[in-house]
Design a protein around this motif. Structure first.
Motif, PDB file in Angstrom:
ATOM      1  N   THR A 497      54.493  34.717  71.942  1.00  0.00           N
ATOM      2  CA  THR A 497      55.377  35.005  73.058  1.00  0.00           C
ATOM      3  C   THR A 497      55.825  33.733  73.765  1.00  0.00           C
ATOM      4  O   THR A 497      56.924  33.661  74.296  1.00  0.00           O
ATOM      5  N   ASP A 537      46.472  42.290  78.001  1.00  0.00           N
ATOM      6  CA  ASP A 537      47.584  41.411  78.376  1.00  0.00           C
ATOM      7  C   ASP A 537      47.450  40.025  77.750  1.00  0.00           C
ATOM      8  O   ASP A 537      48.448  39.331  77.535  1.00  0.00           O
ATOM      9  N   ARG A 540      46.963  37.874  71.685  1.00  0.00           N
ATOM     10  CA  ARG A 540      47.944  37.070  70.975  1.00  0.00           C
ATOM     11  C   ARG A 540      48.066  37.477  69.503  1.00  0.00           C
ATOM     12  O   ARG A 540      48.665  36.767  68.704  1.00  0.00           O
ATOM     13  N   ASP A 559      56.191  47.877  75.648  1.00  0.00           N
ATOM     14  CA  ASP A 559      57.382  47.096  75.964  1.00  0.00           C
ATOM     15  C   ASP A 559      58.149  46.859  74.662  1.00  0.00           C
ATOM     16  O   ASP A 559      57.729  46.066  73.809  1.00  0.00           O
ATOM     17  N   THR A 561      60.692  45.304  74.088  1.00  0.00           N
ATOM     18  CA  THR A 561      61.232  43.954  73.901  1.00  0.00           C
ATOM     19  C   THR A 561      60.203  43.004  73.316  1.00  0.00           C
ATOM     20  O   THR A 561      60.561  41.888  72.917  1.00  0.00           O
ATOM     21  N   ARG A 562      58.957  43.431  73.262  1.00  0.00           N
ATOM     22  CA  ARG A 562      57.892  42.565  72.740  1.00  0.00           C
ATOM     23  C   ARG A 562      57.365  43.035  71.394  1.00  0.00           C
ATOM     24  O   ARG A 562      56.726  42.256  70.680  1.00  0.00           O
ATOM     25  N   TRP A 563      57.603  44.318  71.058  1.00  0.00           N
ATOM     26  CA  TRP A 563      57.028  44.864  69.824  1.00  0.00           C
ATOM     27  C   TRP A 563      58.110  45.555  69.002  1.00  0.00           C
ATOM     28  O   TRP A 563      58.960  46.257  69.538  1.00  0.00           O
ATOM     29  N   ARG A 585      54.693  41.884  66.660  1.00  0.00           N
ATOM     30  CA  ARG A 585      55.139  41.171  67.852  1.00  0.00           C
ATOM     31  C   ARG A 585      56.483  40.472  67.578  1.00  0.00           C
ATOM     32  O   ARG A 585      56.669  39.832  66.539  1.00  0.00           O
TER      33      ARG A 585
END
Length: 587
Positions: A497, A537, A540, A559, A561-563, A585
């Motif tokens: 990320t 949270d 990684r 989310d 937008t992250r997965w 991810r």
């Protein structure tokens, strides 16, 4: 008191020990050998054992993915973990963890036999004396009843699968049988029954049944206190036995308290309206099939021996197993896992069924024989027909049914299981021929075909049908597909990320059951190579696996937008249970 048992010496012929031991081994070993851990309870228990053996969790508070076991028993997990630590590297870990449970099931059979034997030696259990002699010898009579009772125990339909899993239920069954033997043999020996009671009730407490252990201990204490025949025969021994049993009861309570093992999972709400009718119907159906064929024999025993059962001083051979049945079945009614709790009632039920054998008429035994002969012969024919269809495609309809129930399964012929299945079928044919002969007069004869038929069908299922059963009942195929998707993913590296930071090539999880977490750790090469951790949270990991139903029930859980959703993995067939969503991810 009325004694309905009229037995001549010729009716207590001995069942050959070699044949009995071979039957027990033919029943015990198949199902433990040549398979992977199966779904739900089996793989879950193995997961805790593997965590303990690897030193990744506390021995007094085992955790699997941060979750405590749903059965608060320590000893079964310890036994499996010790077996994993002591087993050489060339033994498959799944089989290594089963070795203690093979021993537990064998010990269960031994305890059932000896428990029935010593109860049959009770004075009130003896058959009627003939005017001119010729009645059965007490030891031969007890041995014949023990043989028949053990055969009835093996014949119970509910015993087969649950007794061949590496779960606390198998340990509980063994320790209940051990404690039952202890109280049955108490009038005949001094120290061995007390030692067995201590080991059995302590083991039951450490296997997730402290409440039942305390009830059995208190019930056995009360039963021994009310046994006036033993008190009159040997007052000093009877008094010392009472004090020792009282000390054992106190020890059980203290042990469960110190280790914080008390677990009051009583479900009173299910017995009130409107759920009561459905609950009772479900329990009634389970009692009928789970305890077949012993429950009709138990009812026959209670009817024929009612004179002794309702006497002022109840007979030991009836009241002790009846007490055990009431306590264990009562536990079944009030616990979530009813089938596994009912498993604990089978030793006492088989004991009561054994005392029906000397009171049944020739017509009743003939009815049992013919029904059993037809039922298990048809079952064996059904198993063979479907196996042949799976291998050859003929007949076509059974082959289509197999393909529908086990999609993506590729059948293969394995010679060794085929040999054992063929040998078992030939032995069954010989057994049927022996049984329909007119020269057998032994008490245990009517239980030979039920026990042999159950053993045959279990042997056929765990030899011929083990590959498709493994495919359908284990998580191996599901985890292999997940590994394949990860390894052949179109996108090359997984990026972290933060700019310039690469995500770890591990797998994180969220919302999975204990069984699914254990399956990931055991079956997945990706997990064994790169590791597994719960989603947080700070995670990684480049990959995430989440329960399909939980994701559907909570649309905004992730989310987006992250997965990125990569694949939906389902097992055993599309729309079935255990659906997993695999995500990757995003940069």
């Amino acid at each position: 008191m009325t004694n309905p048992a009229i037995v001549a010496q010729g009716a207590v012929r001995r069942l050959p020990r070699l044949a009995l031991w071979l039957l027990c081994l033919a029943y015990v070993l198949p199902g433990f050998i040549g398979r992977m851990p199966w779904k739900r309870a089996d793989i879950t228990a193995f997961g805790y054992m593997a965590e303990l053996a690897a030193g990744r969790t506390d021995w007094l508070a085992p955790r699997l993915g941060g979750m405590p076991p749903d059965v608060d028993g320590l000893l079964p997990y310890w036994l499996g973990a010790w077996a994993l630590q002591l087993a050489p590297g060339w033994i498959d870990p799944g089989f290594a963890a089963r070795i203690p449970f093979i021993a537990l099931l064998l010990l269960t059979l031994v305890c059932v036999w000896y428990g029935i034997y010593y109860l049959a030696r009770s004075p009130l259990a003896q058959p009627v004396s003939f005017a001119f002699g010729g009645e059965a010898n007490p030891s031969d009579y007890a041995r014949a009843l023990a043989d028949g009772g053990l055969l009835a125990f093996i014949a119970c339909l509910g015993l087969a699968q649950l007794s061949h899993e590496t779960t606390p239920a198998v340990a509980q069954l063994c320790f209940v049988a051990l404690s039952f033997y202890a109280y049955a043999a108490l009038p005949h020996h001094r120290w061995l029954p007390l030692l067995s009671a201590g080991v059995g009730l302590t083991g039951l407490t450490l296997s997730g049944g402290p409440i039942l252990a305390l009830l059995l201990s208190a019930g056995g204490l009360l039963f021994h206190a009310l046994d006036r025949a033993q008190a009159d025969q040997n007052p000093s021994r009877h008094r010392h036995g009472l004090w020792r049993l009282l000390a054992l009861t106190v020890f059980i309570a203290l042990l469960a308290t110190v280790l914080d093992l008390w677990d009051w999972r009583l479900r009173w709400s299910e017995f009130g309206p409107p759920a009561s009718a459905q609950r009772w119907q479900s329990l009634g159906r389970m009692l009928l099939w789970f305890t077949w064929p012993v429950w009709p024999l138990v009812l026959w025993t209670l009817w024929r021996w009612q004179g002794q059962l309702l006497a002022q001083q109840p007979s030991r051979h009836l009241s002790l197993p009846l007490c055990w049945v009431l306590l264990t079945v009562g536990t079944t009614l009030l616990t979530p896992a009813s089938d596994r709790a009912l498993l604990l009632a089978l030793p006492a039920l088989a004991t009561l069924a054994a005392f029906a054998l000397p009171t049944m008429s020739r017509g009743v035994t003939a009815l049992i024989d013919w029904f059993t002969l037809l039922f298990f012969t048809l079952c064996a024919l059904f198993i063979w027909t479907y196996w042949i269809a799976m291998q050859t495609g003929v007949p076509p309809q059974p082959a289509a049914n197999v393909a529908r129930l086990a999609p993506n399964f590729e059948p293969r012929f394995v010679i060794l299981p085929f040999i054992f299945a063929t040998l078992g079928t030939l032995i069954w044919t010989w057994l049927v021929k022996w049984r329909i002969g007119r020269h057998q007069a032994a008490l245990w004869k009517s239980m030979v075909l039920p026990a042999g038929g159950v053993t045959l069908c279990w042997l056929l299922l765990t030899t011929l049908w083990m590959p498709p059963l493994d495919h359908a009942r284990s998580y191996a195929s599901l985890m292999q597909r997940m590994d394949t998707v990860i390894q052949t993913s179109a996108t090359a590296p997984v990026i972290g990320t933060a700019p310039g930071v690469t995500a770890a090539p591990c797998l994180s999880w969220f919302g999975l059951s204990r069984a699914q977490v254990a399956a990931l750790q055991f079956h997945s090469r990706v997990v064994r190579t790169h590791g597994l951790e719960p989603l947080t949270d700070a995670t990684r990991c480049g990959w995430l696996v989440i329960d399909r139903d939980k994701l559907r029930q909570t649309p905004g859980l992730l989310d987006e937008t992250r997965w990125e959703r990569v694949a939906l993995l389902e097992h055993p067939r599309p729309g079935g249970e255990d659906g997993l969503q695999l995500l990757r991810r995003l940069p």
